[in-house]
Motif scaffolding. Structure first.
Motif, PDB file in Angstrom:
ATOM      1  N   ILE A 158       1.033  -0.576  -0.185  1.00 53.70           N
ATOM      2  CA  ILE A 158       0.001   0.160  -0.157  1.00 53.70           C
ATOM      3  C   ILE A 158       1.001   1.126   0.138  1.00 53.70           C
ATOM      4  O   ILE A 158       2.165   1.276   0.351  1.00 53.70           O
ATOM      5  CB  ILE A 158      -0.530  -0.158   1.114  1.00 53.70           C
ATOM      6  N   SER A 159       0.563   2.262  -0.854  1.00 55.11           N
ATOM      7  CA  SER A 159       0.902   3.511  -1.194  1.00 55.11           C
ATOM      8  C   SER A 159       0.475   4.469   0.265  1.00 55.11           C
ATOM      9  O   SER A 159      -0.633   5.098   0.200  1.00 55.11           O
ATOM     10  CB  SER A 159       1.396   4.122  -1.854  1.00 55.11           C
ATOM     11  N   SER A 160       1.806   5.556   0.601  1.00 57.68           N
ATOM     12  CA  SER A 160       0.829   6.715   0.916  1.00 57.68           C
ATOM     13  C   SER A 160       2.073   7.893   0.969  1.00 57.68           C
ATOM     14  O   SER A 160       3.525   7.967  -0.484  1.00 57.68           O
ATOM     15  CB  SER A 160       1.085   6.657   3.018  1.00 57.68           C
ATOM     16  N   ALA A 161       1.973   9.074   1.372  1.00 55.30           N
ATOM     17  CA  ALA A 161       2.629  10.294   1.178  1.00 55.30           C
ATOM     18  C   ALA A 161       3.936   9.676   1.421  1.00 55.30           C
ATOM     19  O   ALA A 161       4.767   9.585   1.647  1.00 55.30           O
ATOM     20  CB  ALA A 161       3.004  11.188   2.099  1.00 55.30           C
ATOM     21  N   GLY A 162       4.074  10.742   0.126  1.00 54.15           N
ATOM     22  CA  GLY A 162       6.388  10.340   0.104  1.00 54.15           C
ATOM     23  C   GLY A 162       6.582   9.141  -1.006  1.00 54.15           C
ATOM     24  O   GLY A 162       7.512   8.652  -0.701  1.00 54.15           O
ATOM     25  N   VAL A 163       5.802   8.815  -1.681  1.00 51.14           N
ATOM     26  CA  VAL A 163       6.507   7.231  -2.324  1.00 51.14           C
ATOM     27  C   VAL A 163       5.371   8.161  -3.404  1.00 51.14           C
ATOM     28  O   VAL A 163       4.891   8.503  -4.082  1.00 51.14           O
ATOM     29  CB  VAL A 163       5.014   6.271  -1.717  1.00 51.14           C
ATOM     30  N   ASP A 164       6.847   6.791  -4.372  1.00 50.24           N
ATOM     31  CA  ASP A 164       6.004   7.329  -6.169  1.00 50.24           C
ATOM     32  C   ASP A 164       5.475   5.997  -6.255  1.00 50.24           C
ATOM     33  O   ASP A 164       5.280   4.876  -5.944  1.00 50.24           O
ATOM     34  CB  ASP A 164       7.550   7.147  -6.563  1.00 50.24           C
ATOM     35  N   LEU A 165       4.235   6.426  -7.097  1.00 48.99           N
ATOM     36  CA  LEU A 165       3.649   5.981  -8.306  1.00 48.99           C
ATOM     37  C   LEU A 165       3.690   5.787  -9.449  1.00 48.99           C
ATOM     38  O   LEU A 165       3.977   5.972 -10.187  1.00 48.99           O
ATOM     39  CB  LEU A 165       1.693   6.096  -7.681  1.00 48.99           C
ATOM     40  N   TYR A 166       3.784   4.668  -9.926  1.00 45.33           N
ATOM     41  CA  TYR A 166       3.554   3.840 -11.254  1.00 45.33           C
ATOM     42  C   TYR A 166       1.877   4.397 -11.684  1.00 45.33           C
ATOM     43  O   TYR A 166       1.766   3.088 -11.453  1.00 45.33           O
ATOM     44  CB  TYR A 166       4.268   2.843 -11.692  1.00 45.33           C
ATOM     45  N   ALA A 167       2.130   4.724 -13.399  1.00 45.54           N
ATOM     46  CA  ALA A 167       0.318   4.664 -13.694  1.00 45.54           C
ATOM     47  C   ALA A 167       0.501   4.819 -14.630  1.00 45.54           C
ATOM     48  O   ALA A 167       1.265   5.246 -15.718  1.00 45.54           O
ATOM     49  CB  ALA A 167       0.064   6.324 -12.685  1.00 45.54           C
ATOM     50  N   ARG A 168      -0.470   4.377 -15.356  1.00 51.30           N
ATOM     51  CA  ARG A 168      -1.105   3.974 -17.002  1.00 51.30           C
ATOM     52  C   ARG A 168      -2.256   4.727 -17.119  1.00 51.30           C
ATOM     53  O   ARG A 168      -3.111   5.080 -16.863  1.00 51.30           O
ATOM     54  CB  ARG A 168      -0.934   2.939 -17.451  1.00 51.30           C
TER      55      ARG A 168
END
Length: 382
Positions: free
Chosen positions: A187-197
């Motif tokens: 799971i992701s939260s503030a300060g993390v990079d996300l990969y998105a399409r």
């Protein structure tokens, strides 16, 4: 990020004129990404078999309506309409075209509105404030986004602009989505990079991250008319491509694979005339933004009526508190010991439409005389 507000008019009596184009300036002083086109005509699509509304009586002037009113900074068209009229949605009936003023449907602080009578009918005449030219030469000007007064207060829907809570199926399918977070985060939260399409804007663009909760159904036929989208965070594009990379600026809940991205560069009309719909409308409130149980003034609600029912931005509806069904154990007990009685629907407030889809629309509660709840009724004003 830039939020583009369309300073247009849903019911524009000046649509035949060649109107000047304005380049809006965002609140940070930078030019907005799209010009704001002033003018145009209503694009309401015809509704099959929808009854039209019989023209109402002449506009009812408020008992304490002033002869002249100087527009103040912070005013809205709704406020001004209430100053002159008992029912603000009569405003288009009394607006007087002044051919000497460019874009007379735009009202600015310092302008003077005068209540006059022509052939016995009330009219509002606009006089530009000192220092503002009576007529402007054609061209492009740069003006502060908030200079012209809006119909509804910007602050009332500011959160909604980036945290819309209901999406149509077609809209949902076209949104970019979270593919994976960088690293081994489940799971992701503030300060993390996300990969998105998906169709993602240029570097620096901001997106709201939303989690799709489930379908929203029309109580009339149980058909799915939208999907609840729960705001979970906010991110900025730091690298384009497929996949693109977003940095999570803030998060209120965990961000999961498959969550959708909503661009914060949205277009919302804030300038239009309050008016009754041209077709009879009879619907319900089916959702409220932020999920509160009791709805008050300046809260955003979702209605199970939209463009296919004749609604457009600026339309005003009466909200009715749905009468409860109770058992009468006194007057006529009936076969089973009590008679089921439906209590009357009671007027509870007013809602103005500011964004429409095919079968649903967003409205802002302009006034609330009592608690308003999901499944309360909305109808054309009488």
């Amino acid at each position: 990020s830039t939020i583009t507000l369309v300073a247009g008019c849903g019911l524009n009596p000046f649509g035949g004129e060649k109107d000047e184009e304005y380049v809006p300036v965002s609140r940070d002083g930078q030019a907005a990404t799209q010009p704001v086109s002033i003018g145009g005509t209503s694009q309401r699509r015809p509704v099959d078999n929808a009854p039209s509304i019989t023209p109402m009586e002449p506009a009812p002037i408020a008992e304490d309506a002033p002869g002249r009113y100087v527009v103040q900074r912070g005013d809205t068209l709704w406020d001004i309409s209430q100053t002159f009229l008992r029912d603000p949605w009569y405003w288009p009936e009394i607006w007087q075209v002044n051919p000497q003023i460019e874009n007379p449907h735009l009202i600015f602080p310092g302008d003077t509105l005068s209540l006059i009578y022509i052939d016995g009918q009330p009219r509002i005449l606009l006089e530009r404030g000192a220092g503002r030219d009576a007529r402007l030469s054609p061209g492009v000007r740069v003006i502060p986004l908030e200079e012209a007064i809006t119909t509804i207060p910007y602050e009332a829907i500011a959160a909604f602009l980036t945290r819309a809570a209901v999406l149509e199926r077609e809209e949902l399918d076209s949104l970019p989505y979270v593919l994976k977070s960088r690293g081994d985060h489940l799971i992701s939260s503030a300060g993390v990079d996300l990969y998105a399409r998906g169709d993602i804007d240029v570097v620096g663009s901001r997106y709201s991250v939303v989690h799709i909760n489930g379908p929203l159904r029309d109580p009339d036929d149980n058909a799915i008319v939208g999907y609840d989208a729960l705001y979970v965070g906010d991110g900025t594009v730091r690298r384009s491509g497929d996949p693109a990379t977003l940095f999570v600026n803030e998060s209120q809940r965990e961000i999961l694979t498959g969550d959708r991205l909503l661009s914060q560069d949205v277009v919302i009309p804030l300038n239009f005339f309050p008016k009754p719909p041209s077709q009879l409308v009879d619907g319900q409130i089916i959702s409220v933004i932020d999920g509160v149980s009791r709805i008050g003034q300046y809260q955003v609600v979702v209605l199970n009526r939209g463009e296919s029912h004749g609604l457009e931005s600026g339309d005003v509806l009466t909200v009715l508190q749905k009468g409860a069904e109770i058992y009468d154990r006194i007057g006529n007990p009936g076969v089973f010991g009590a008679e089921l009685v439906k209590l009357p629907d009671e007027e509870a407030g007013t809602v103005m439409i500011f964004k429409t889809y095919d079968r649903i629309s967003y409205g802002l509660i302009m006034d609330a005389q009592t608690d308003i709840r999901v499944l309360d009724l909305v109808r054309s004003p009488q």
